[in-house]
Write an enzyme that holds these catalytic residues in place. Structure first.
Site, short mmCIF file in Angstrom:
data_model
loop_
_atom_site.label_atom_id
_atom_site.label_comp_id
_atom_site.label_asym_id
_atom_site.label_seq_id
_atom_site.Cartn_x
_atom_site.Cartn_y
_atom_site.Cartn_z
N ASN A 79 -8.56 3.42 8.07
CA ASN A 79 -7.95 2.32 8.84
C ASN A 79 -8.20 2.43 10.34
OD1 ASN A 79 -6.18 4.51 7.88
ND2 ASN A 79 -4.77 3.75 9.41
N GLY A 97 0.80 -1.22 0.00
CA GLY A 97 0.00 0.00 0.00
C GLY A 97 0.84 1.27 0.00
N THR A 98 1.91 1.26 0.77
CA THR A 98 2.73 2.47 0.88
C THR A 98 3.33 2.84 -0.47
OG1 THR A 98 3.20 1.98 3.19
CG2 THR A 98 4.73 3.48 2.08
N THR A 118 13.19 -7.66 -10.48
CA THR A 118 12.68 -9.02 -10.63
C THR A 118 11.45 -9.22 -9.75
OG1 THR A 118 14.92 -9.75 -11.07
CG2 THR A 118 13.33 -11.47 -10.47
N CYS A 134 0.85 2.10 12.47
CA CYS A 134 2.05 2.87 12.20
C CYS A 134 2.21 3.99 13.22
CB CYS A 134 1.98 3.48 10.81
SG CYS A 134 1.03 2.52 9.66
N GLN A 139 -7.74 -0.81 3.01
CA GLN A 139 -8.59 -1.42 4.04
C GLN A 139 -9.87 -2.02 3.45
OE1 GLN A 139 -8.09 -1.88 7.35
NE2 GLN A 139 -6.09 -0.91 7.35
N SER A 141 -3.09 -3.66 -0.86
CA SER A 141 -2.00 -4.33 -0.16
C SER A 141 -2.43 -5.74 0.26
CB SER A 141 -1.63 -3.50 1.08
OG SER A 141 -0.63 -4.15 1.80
N ALA A 142 -1.66 -6.75 -0.11
CA ALA A 142 -2.09 -8.15 0.09
C ALA A 142 -2.26 -8.54 1.55
CB ALA A 142 -1.09 -9.08 -0.59
N HIS A 143 -1.39 -8.02 2.44
CA HIS A 143 -1.45 -8.52 3.82
C HIS A 143 -2.70 -8.06 4.58
CE1 HIS A 143 0.01 -5.02 6.36
NE2 HIS A 143 0.37 -4.59 5.17
N1 PLP Z 1 -3.21 2.72 3.48
C1 PLP Z 1 -3.99 2.30 4.48
C2 PLP Z 1 -5.40 2.80 4.59
C3 PLP Z 1 -3.49 1.40 5.43
O1 PLP Z 1 -4.28 0.99 6.45
C4 PLP Z 1 -2.14 0.96 5.31
C5 PLP Z 1 -1.57 0.07 6.34
O2 PLP Z 1 -1.93 0.09 7.50
C6 PLP Z 1 -1.38 1.41 4.23
C7 PLP Z 1 -1.94 2.29 3.34
C8 PLP Z 1 0.04 0.94 4.03
O3 PLP Z 1 0.04 -0.36 3.47
P1 PLP Z 1 1.32 -1.29 3.54
O4 PLP Z 1 1.44 -1.79 4.93
O5 PLP Z 1 1.05 -2.40 2.57
O6 PLP Z 1 2.48 -0.48 3.09
#
Ligand code: PLP
Length: 386
Positions: free
Chosen positions: A160, A76-77, A245, A332, A188, A208-210
């Site tokens: 989030n 996501g970042t 890669t 975070c 989210q 974001s997959a996780h």
């Molecule tokens: N955007 C939102 C709304 C999120 O909740 C998060 C992670 O908590 C991110 C972006 C960042 O994603 P990633 O952990 O995959 O970098």
């Protein structure tokens, strides 16, 4: 005699999720036997190359996109940074309109983007963006800047910290009405609520997959018309736009996890909503004084609670000692003690705001676990009254 192991209750699914077993199994061959580099011309690279094609198709299908609109990223970042920093070249004038409750991957990317002018549209007490304010801001921006200014609106699909789902279709409509492009951080939301990029009419979307039971360190960006000008020097991977890669195993795992979550979306939603109601009615029954933050339209299981005259940090650590993982807000932000930017933006009552925790329930949680959480909160809060 051996002491029995303390049971762990994971209730922080907005921070990350447990990997889907099928997704994990699907990853293994690409890490063991089929480890070829997909860019190589020999036959040993053929299977991993095909696996990437199939994963891209699967992901595209889940959000009603075309495969060539999906770009794999590290999560996501990175997807958000790409969107905010690369929506036009650095020497063109650019303006971003966003909300004050975005994730820091948007807010800090906007701060760091050289020459980017950012305006924020306000949110109400539930964290919902003001659509009238957005239209006003777009109108003013169009008047104030020259016609060749590039404007982007970036509004997250779901918050989030408090779970509020934003009116994305309406926001994208307004952005387009005033010639802006529209990005949404759907980290989210994807895999938890239905997402159809064509119906929403978004230009860019981050995932974001996780967050949907896939592996960590992998995600994707949907880019409808190759709007982004990415400068990532190196090889020609990702249609020549993101060199490096590919992590085939993670990409395959992400595709399987998303597919499974989308197939079971309604079933999971029903279960999580039942748990949410169960937990909240349990907390009301024991008469704890709290407010629940966020909108009625929220991500299932994202429960931000503010307890009167309490302390979120203390609640988190004492729950942790009882084997329960929750968050004080954004994962975070957990190293900082000040009030989160989201609680500030929604004007959370000061008697309650400091006592905020986020419980985020997932598909694997149970009513028995909710009972433990309710009883634990009761004990902690009653023993720590100020
Ligand atoms: N955007 C939102 C709304 C999120 O909740 C998060 C992670 O908590 C991110 C972006 C960042 O994603 P990633 O952990 O995959 O970098």
């Amino acid at each position: 005699m051996r002491k029995s192991m303390k049971r762990h209750i994971y209730a922080d699914n907005a921070a990350t999720t447990k990997i889907d077993q099928e997704a994990f199994n699907a990853m293994v061959p690409w890490l063991t036997d089929e480890y070829g580099n997909p860019s190589q011309p020999y036959s040993f690279a053929k299977k991993p190359r095909l696996a990437l094609v199939e994963a891209r198709e699967t992901i595209a299908k889940c959000i009603n996109a075309n495969p060539e609109q999906i770009f794999f990223t590290s999560g996501g970042t990175e997807s958000n940074n790409w969107a905010i920093k690369c929506f036009c070249s650095k020497n063109e004038q650019r303006v971003l309109i966003s909300s004050p409750i975005e994730h820091h991957a948007i807010l800090n990317a906007a701060k760091d983007a050289i020459g980017l002018i950012t305006h924020f549209v306000s949110v109400n007490e539930y964290g919902e963006i003001d659509l009238i304010g957005l239209e006003k801001l777009l109108l003013e921006t169009n008047k104030k800047y020259s016609s060749n200014t590039n404007i982007m609106v970036s509004v997250m699909c779901a918050n989030n910290e408090i779970g509020t789902i934003q009116p994305i279709k309406e926001s994208a409509y307004l952005a387009h009405k005033y010639g802006a492009i529209f990005h949404t951080d759907a980290v989210q939301a994807i895999g938890h609520i239905p997402i159809d990029v064509k119906d929403l009419d978004v230009d860019l979307l981050s995932a974001s997959a996780h967050k949907f039971n896939g592996p960590k360190g992998i995600g994707f960006l949907y880019d409808k018309k190759q709007f982004l000008r990415i400068h990532n020097s190196g090889g020609t991977q990702e249609f020549g736009r993101r060199a490096g890669t590919e992590c085939v195993a993670s990409i395959v795992g992400m595709a399987v996890a998303l597919k499974n979550n989308c197939i079971r979306l309604e079933e999971n939603k029903k279960h999580i909503q039942m748990l949410e109601e169960y937990l909240l009615s349990g907390l009301r029954r024991i008469k704890l004084d709290f407010i629940r933050n966020g909108s009625k339209t929220h991500i299932p299981g994202n429960i931000s609670l503010s307890f009167k005259n309490s302390d979120g940090e203390m609640l988190l650590h004492r729950l942790d000692l009882m084997g329960i993982s929750v968050s004080t807000g954004a994962a975070c932000d957990s190293s900082k003690t000040q009030l989160s930017h989201v609680l500030k933006a929604i004007n959370c009552d000061s008697k309650y705001a400091e006592g905020t925790i986020r419980i985020s329930l997932g598909k694997d949680n149970t009513t028995e676990e909710c009972d433990v959480i309710i009883n634990s909160l009761y004990k902690i809060i009653n023993s720590s009254r100020k």
